[in-house]
Design an enzyme around this catalytic site. Structure first.
Site, PDB file in Angstrom:
ATOM      1  N   ASP A  77       7.080  48.699  25.092  1.00 54.79           N
ATOM      2  CA  ASP A  77       6.847  49.251  26.427  1.00 54.79           C
ATOM      3  C   ASP A  77       7.918  50.076  26.758  1.00 54.79           C
ATOM      4  O   ASP A  77       9.064  49.645  26.954  1.00 54.79           O
ATOM      5  CB  ASP A  77       6.716  48.179  27.561  1.00 54.79           C
ATOM      6  N   ASP A 260       5.457  56.661  29.733  1.00 52.57           N
ATOM      7  CA  ASP A 260       5.329  55.137  29.871  1.00 52.57           C
ATOM      8  C   ASP A 260       4.058  54.473  28.654  1.00 52.57           C
ATOM      9  O   ASP A 260       3.000  54.529  29.185  1.00 52.57           O
ATOM     10  CB  ASP A 260       5.101  54.521  31.053  1.00 52.57           C
TER      11      ASP A 260
END
Length: 367
Positions: A77, A260
């Site tokens: 992530d 992201d």
């Protein structure tokens, strides 16, 4: 030394909940709040991550912790900085059907008295911090600090097909000041270059990966466009404007965007979302007839003097014949003003290089 971690693409949580007849109830109990990830950190021990945007598909890979190794599936992530996995101390139902780290079985584990708390759009994780060897691909990171969950409230994690999260953003946003995995890779000289790169395959295709320490030239044949970071927190950049077809629709005076990998959709401010769906002629819930995809215009992000274009085939998600826009509305404005999250819907169109040595993001068109 270049190290590739293959990523699997999981079945979307939305689909799993739908299959179990639980989707409507889940959405009522867990209203989606992507902004919670990016709000200013409230205390030194808190950081936000959007577990909810793992609603759609998630890409996850395997890491190992401890001696001998205990394996876990994690989301890599770029929108958060902590590593955590479930532990044997966790009695929440979400931990019952996932792998749990057992520190007593690792000869290299070092305990601490420190706690960690991370809030999500749909719940939170609290636990303790410990140190151990973390193996990522063929890299052994020594003395890596990580979270061992003790509680994972809510039913959210129960349905996730990954165990934990490995954050790849900057140390400045790490909960409890824990050193991120990639920072240790750099300081322990475990990577040839202080960068990593990500390829996310399109629907149903295999081949997604994170590459630590290098750039795969097979994915950069169309050239790399470099964009300087505007902050060293998230992988944050400045966008000049956003157009639909040739029409200027949003980000009128520049705006901030976060690249992201841990967010599956493309998240935008409320006003921009309303204007874009109006221009696309789509209902406010984002549902659309799959037959109309060919009629929809491109959506283009103008960044650092270059146009990054998403065709409708990229921004409309087709799941078993029902189609929806891969856009999400951020809701509450953050302190950072008009903020966009360039999630997997965007990243699938580019091979993305996250360069810590030069604080830049590189984007290489894939099609």
């Amino acid at each position: 030394s270049i190290h590739r971690v293959p990523l699997k693409k999981g079945k979307s949580l939305r689909k799993q909940l739908k299959d179990h007849g639980l989707l409507e109830d889940f959405l009522k109990k867990h209203p989606y709040n992507p902004a919670s990830k990016y709000h200013p950190v409230l205390t030194a021990t808190e950081s936000y991550e959007p577990m909810t945007n793992y609603m759609d598909a998630s890409y996850y890979g395997t890491i190992s912790i401890g001696t001998p190794q205990q394996d876990f599936s994690v989301i890599f992530d770029t929108g958060s900085s902590n590593l955590w996995v479930p532990s044997i101390y966790c009695k929440s139902s979400a931990c019952s059907n996932h792998k749990r780290f057992d520190p007593s079985k690792s000869s290299t584990y070092v305990s601490t008295n420190e706690t960690v708390y991370i809030a999500y759009g749909t719940g939170s994780m609290s636990g303790i911090l410990g140190y151990d060897t973390v193996a990522v691909s063929s890299i052994d990171v020594q003395n890596q600090i990580f979270g061992l969950s003790e509680t994972e409230p809510g039913s959210f994690f129960y349905y996730c097909n990954f165990d934990g999260i490995l954050g790849l953003a900057f140390p400045s946003i790490s909960s409890s000041g824990a050193t991120p995995v990639f920072d240790n890779m750099m300081s322990q000289h475990l990577v040839a270059q202080d960068l990593f790169s990500v390829y996310l395959s399109k629907d149903g295709e295999t081949g997604s990966f994170v590459l630590f320490g290098g750039i795969d030239p097979n994915y950069t044949t169309k050239g790399i466009y470099w964009v300087p970071l505007s902050a060293e927190t998230y992988w944050q950049i400045t966008m000049d404007r956003v157009t639909v077809g040739n029409k200027y629709v949003a980000c009128f005076f520049t705006c901030q965007a976060i690249v992201d990998t841990g967010t599956s959709l493309l998240v935008m401010p409320q006003g921009a979302y309303n204007r874009i769906i109006k221009d696309l002629g789509v209902s406010s819930d984002g549902e659309i007839s799959c037959d109309d995809i060919s009629k929809l215009p491109d959506v283009t992000f103008h960044i650092n003097g270059h146009a990054f274009t998403l065709p409708a085939s990229a921004y409309v998600l087709n799941e078993d014949g029902s189609c929806m826009l891969g856009f999400e509305n951020m809701g509450t404005p953050t302190e950072l003003g008009e903020q966009w999250i360039l999630g997997d819907v965007f990243i699938r169109e580019y091979y993305v290089i996250f360069d810590r040595a030069n604080n830049k993001v590189g984007l290489s068109p894939l099609s």
